[in-house]
Design a protein around this motif. Structure first.
Motif, PDB file in Angstrom:
ATOM      1  N   GLN A  83       0.833  -1.205   0.000  1.00  0.00           N
ATOM      2  CA  GLN A  83       0.000   0.000   0.000  1.00  0.00           C
ATOM      3  C   GLN A  83       0.866   1.253   0.000  1.00  0.00           C
ATOM      4  OE1 GLN A  83      -2.523  -0.528   3.410  1.00  0.00           O
ATOM      5  NE2 GLN A  83      -3.985  -1.819   2.334  1.00  0.00           N
ATOM      6  N   ALA A  86       2.356   1.637  -3.438  1.00  0.00           N
ATOM      7  CA  ALA A  86       1.338   2.120  -4.372  1.00  0.00           C
ATOM      8  C   ALA A  86       1.078   3.613  -4.153  1.00  0.00           C
ATOM      9  CB  ALA A  86       0.049   1.327  -4.207  1.00  0.00           C
ATOM     10  N   ALA A  87       0.987   4.034  -2.899  1.00  0.00           N
ATOM     11  CA  ALA A  87       0.762   5.451  -2.594  1.00  0.00           C
ATOM     12  C   ALA A  87       1.933   6.296  -3.082  1.00  0.00           C
ATOM     13  CB  ALA A  87       0.548   5.645  -1.099  1.00  0.00           C
ATOM     14  N   GLN A  89       3.996   5.535  -5.534  1.00  0.00           N
ATOM     15  CA  GLN A  89       3.974   5.549  -6.993  1.00  0.00           C
ATOM     16  C   GLN A  89       2.936   6.552  -7.499  1.00  0.00           C
ATOM     17  OE1 GLN A  89       3.391   1.373  -7.824  1.00  0.00           O
ATOM     18  NE2 GLN A  89       5.578   0.991  -8.080  1.00  0.00           N
ATOM     19  N   ASP A  90       1.775   6.610  -6.843  1.00  0.00           N
ATOM     20  CA  ASP A  90       0.764   7.605  -7.204  1.00  0.00           C
ATOM     21  C   ASP A  90       1.303   9.015  -6.989  1.00  0.00           C
ATOM     22  OD1 ASP A  90      -1.080   5.700  -7.947  1.00  0.00           O
ATOM     23  OD2 ASP A  90      -2.209   5.765  -6.049  1.00  0.00           O
ATOM     24  N   ASN A  91       1.987   9.195  -5.873  1.00  0.00           N
ATOM     25  CA  ASN A  91       2.561  10.501  -5.563  1.00  0.00           C
ATOM     26  C   ASN A  91       3.598  10.897  -6.612  1.00  0.00           C
ATOM     27  OD1 ASN A  91       3.031  12.847  -4.158  1.00  0.00           O
ATOM     28  ND2 ASN A  91       4.188  11.883  -2.524  1.00  0.00           N
ATOM     29  N   LYS A  93       3.723   9.857  -9.699  1.00  0.00           N
ATOM     30  CA  LYS A  93       2.986  10.133 -10.933  1.00  0.00           C
ATOM     31  C   LYS A  93       2.412  11.552 -10.900  1.00  0.00           C
ATOM     32  CE  LYS A  93      -0.989   8.523 -13.610  1.00  0.00           C
ATOM     33  NZ  LYS A  93      -2.131   7.613 -13.621  1.00  0.00           N
ATOM     34  N   ASN A  94       1.801  11.932  -9.770  1.00  0.00           N
ATOM     35  CA  ASN A  94       1.239  13.276  -9.633  1.00  0.00           C
ATOM     36  C   ASN A  94       2.325  14.338  -9.732  1.00  0.00           C
ATOM     37  OD1 ASN A  94      -1.387  12.331  -9.318  1.00  0.00           O
ATOM     38  ND2 ASN A  94      -1.278  12.284  -7.094  1.00  0.00           N
ATOM     39  N   LYS A  96       5.173  14.105 -11.318  1.00  0.00           N
ATOM     40  CA  LYS A  96       5.623  14.174 -12.705  1.00  0.00           C
ATOM     41  C   LYS A  96       4.655  14.996 -13.545  1.00  0.00           C
ATOM     42  CE  LYS A  96       8.419   9.988 -12.995  1.00  0.00           C
ATOM     43  NZ  LYS A  96       8.583   8.657 -13.590  1.00  0.00           N
ATOM     44  N   GLU A  97       3.344  14.800 -13.317  1.00  0.00           N
ATOM     45  CA  GLU A  97       2.343  15.576 -14.046  1.00  0.00           C
ATOM     46  C   GLU A  97       2.467  17.057 -13.705  1.00  0.00           C
ATOM     47  OE1 GLU A  97      -1.386  13.786 -13.002  1.00  0.00           O
ATOM     48  OE2 GLU A  97      -1.060  12.025 -14.275  1.00  0.00           O
TER      49      GLU A  97
END
Length: 181
Positions: A83, A86-87, A89-91, A93-94, A96-97
């Motif tokens: 978890q 995953a959190a 990796q989401d962070n 990704k955000n 990078k955006e």
């Protein structure tokens, strides 16, 4: 006195014959007799094997329980780790955006600055050319005034055609200076 085989003991405790054999061998429990290649044990030996194996069973159950608890905790840790990963990796990704968006905005601002600099350069050139024009316009008036004062003195001596010629020459000089600069 009744004698028991390993098979009899195994059936009584609900274990496999090979498990009983391993326990007897491990704990050096002696047999009482051998009949047709079958080891036979008396009641005391049988009870020792049964007690040992059932207490081992209890120990095994306790060990399994501890092992299961450890596995559950380890599994929970793995789930928590998954978890967290995953959190993260989401962070990432955000972030990078957001980084891409900021890069686009920065590029846009650079273009705006370039255009503003061009406009400032153009404005400075216009101001310089306006200043030159004003300077040139003031010069011919001074020249005209000087020429007029000179002409007044010479007008009396020269015909009017000469005055027209001087005016044209002054205008030509003004326009020539204007276009040369």
């Amino acid at each position: 006195m009744k004698l028991y085989s390993m098979k009899d003991i195994a059936e009584e405790i609900g274990k496999d014959k090979s498990n009983v054999y391993r326990y007897i061998k491990k704990n050096n429990i002696a047999h009482t007799d051998v009949k047709e290649r079958t080891l036979l044990f008396n009641a005391t030996q049988k009870n020792t094997v049964i007690k040992g194996m059932t207490s081992n069973s209890n120990d095994d159950v306790a060990q399994r329980s501890q092992h299961d608890q450890y596995n559950e905790q380890h599994s929970e840790t793995d789930n928590n780790t998954d978890q967290i990963i995953a959190a993260m990796q989401d962070n990432i990704k955000n972030l990078k955006e957001q980084n891409a968006l900021l890069a686009k905005q920065l590029e846009s601002k650079d273009k705006q600055l370039d255009e503003a600099q061009k406009l400032i350069d153009q404005q400075q050139q216009l101001n310089l050319s306006t200043q030159r024009l004003l300077t040139q316009q003031n010069e011919p008036q001074e020249v005209k005034q000087q020429a007029q004062t000179k002409q007044k003195g010479t007008d009396q001596a020269q015909p009017t055609e000469n005055n027209e010629y001087q005016k044209k020459a002054t205008k030509k000089g003004f326009f020539k200076r204007l276009f040369d600069n």
